[in-house]
Design an enzyme around this catalytic site. Structure first.
Site, PDB file in Angstrom:
ATOM      1  N   THR A 117      -1.567  -3.669  -8.291  1.00  8.79           N
ATOM      2  CA  THR A 117      -0.617  -4.133  -7.285  1.00  8.79           C
ATOM      3  C   THR A 117      -0.931  -5.546  -6.830  1.00  8.79           C
ATOM      4  O   THR A 117      -2.096  -5.973  -6.839  1.00  8.79           O
ATOM      5  CB  THR A 117      -0.637  -3.204  -6.060  1.00  8.79           C
ATOM      6  OG1 THR A 117       0.187  -3.746  -5.026  1.00  8.79           O
ATOM      7  CG2 THR A 117      -2.043  -3.045  -5.509  1.00  8.79           C
ATOM      8  N   TYR A 141      -4.925   0.293   0.757  1.00 10.34           N
ATOM      9  CA  TYR A 141      -4.196   0.465  -0.504  1.00 10.34           C
ATOM     10  C   TYR A 141      -4.594  -0.632  -1.482  1.00 10.34           C
ATOM     11  O   TYR A 141      -5.022  -0.364  -2.611  1.00 10.34           O
ATOM     12  CB  TYR A 141      -2.694   0.449  -0.237  1.00 10.34           C
ATOM     13  CG  TYR A 141      -1.862   0.316  -1.494  1.00 10.34           C
ATOM     14  CD1 TYR A 141      -1.979   1.237  -2.528  1.00 10.34           C
ATOM     15  CD2 TYR A 141      -0.958  -0.741  -1.648  1.00 10.34           C
ATOM     16  CE1 TYR A 141      -1.219   1.121  -3.682  1.00 10.34           C
ATOM     17  CE2 TYR A 141      -0.190  -0.865  -2.796  1.00 10.34           C
ATOM     18  CZ  TYR A 141      -0.327   0.065  -3.813  1.00 10.34           C
ATOM     19  OH  TYR A 141       0.419  -0.061  -4.960  1.00 10.34           O
TER      20      TYR A 141
END
Length: 327
Positions: A117, A141
């Site tokens: 990501t 995250y």
């Protein structure tokens, strides 16, 4: 037919990847615990229900299907949740990935495609992000994904596992054939939330923060169509299977859109206004994330084909109007 294990194959991106793999002549084997995925999204190959933390189950599935490679999507990905419960993200995303890597290397598999990501870059406003930018995540995250990237490099040095990692930006759109699409519970992504508001499935869309240092005060993101994204993953897989070296690649368009710009585009595509209210900023949100993706083009020949904003919204809108769609 060569099989490929797809973790998280019952989810939004994973199910599109399975369709693309099947189109490319592979047998995609979905491995998913269905905590966020949907059994009805598994349409293109075998389904094996299981958790990443279950080593015995992973060993059994790998022995049964003997995949030539693994495509790893399974992860928790809600930034806000990762701020509230970071331990959950480290346990699921990092410990789960470590268990998977142990099983994969023990099975002698040497090709691994990882779904990373842009959140690994953190807050770097005004910078066109490329693979050389510093990784300084500001939420659990992004931190968990960076940790898995580090593990992949270390496992590779020790076992010979070759990997490709894709740091992608905001994924949008849906399969234009409407076989699979985006459906989360709860939904957290901007475009489906806006479409739900248009359809009356929710009273309004909340804009989280209107005081960012951007032209209209709202966050800016780079959006990439889910079909373009999974095309890159298949290209990365075939690069590895052909003996190519691994690497890390950004996937984006190089163009950012603000929250308000996306909302306006949804209104144009659907010919209906999006009811909105303004709210406070969410912890963990960056001001702007925009990608440079030249390396993916140079090495993998990847160019986004459907990632203009109106096409992404139109494809998502078609999925949202399917009979039986629920969110």
């Amino acid at each position: 037919m060569q099989s490929v294990l797809v973790t998280g194959g019952a989810g939004y991106i994973g199910s599109h990847a399975c369709k693309r793999l099947a189109e490319a002549g592979y047998d995609p084997v979905t491995y998913d615990n269905l905590s966020t995925g949907w059994a009805q999204a598994v349409k293109f190959g075998p389904f094996e229900q299981g958790d990443l933390l279950d080593r015995a189950r992973l060993d059994a599935v790998l022995a049964a299907h003997r995949p030539v490679a693994v495509m790893h999507f399974a992860a928790l990905s809600d930034v806000g949740q990762s701020m509230r419960d970071p331990a959950l993200y480290w346990r699921n995303n990092v410990c789960g990935s470590m268990t998977l890597l142990d099983a994969v290397t023990a099975a002698g598999i040497d090709a691994f495609v990882f779904s990373s990501t842009c959140a690994t870059y953190g807050e770097q406003d005004g910078v066109m992000l490329d693979e050389g930018c510093a990784q300084q995540p500001i939420n659990a995250y992004g931190g968990s994904k960076r940790a898995v990237e580090d593990m992949l490099r270390d496992y590779g040095r020790q076992s010979g596992l070759r990997h490709v990692a894709f740091r992608y930006f905001n994924v949008a759109g849906a399969d234009p054939d409407r076989q699979v699409g985006e459906c989360h519970r709860p939904e957290t992504h901007l475009i489906p939330l806006a479409l739900d508001a248009v359809r009356g499935r929710r009273e309004h869309l909340t804009i989280f923060g209107t005081d960012y240092r951007t032209p209209d005060g709202t966050c800016i993101r780079d959006y990439v169509h889910v079909l373009d994204l999974v095309d890159a993953h298949v290209r990365g897989l075939e690069h590895l299977l052909a003996g190519g070296d691994g690497g890390v690649f950004n996937l984006g368009t190089g163009r950012g859109f603000s929250v308000r710009e996306v909302i306006d585009a949804v209104g144009d595509v659907t010919d209906a206004p999006v009811p909105v209210v303004e709210g406070a900023r969410r912890p963990g949100d960056c001001t702007a994330l925009v990608s440079g993706s030249r390396l993916a083009e140079a090495v993998l020949g990847w160019r986004p084909q459907r990632s203009d904003l109106r096409t992404m919204i139109s494809d998502a809108w078609g999925w949202h109007q399917m009979p039986g769609y629920s969110a």
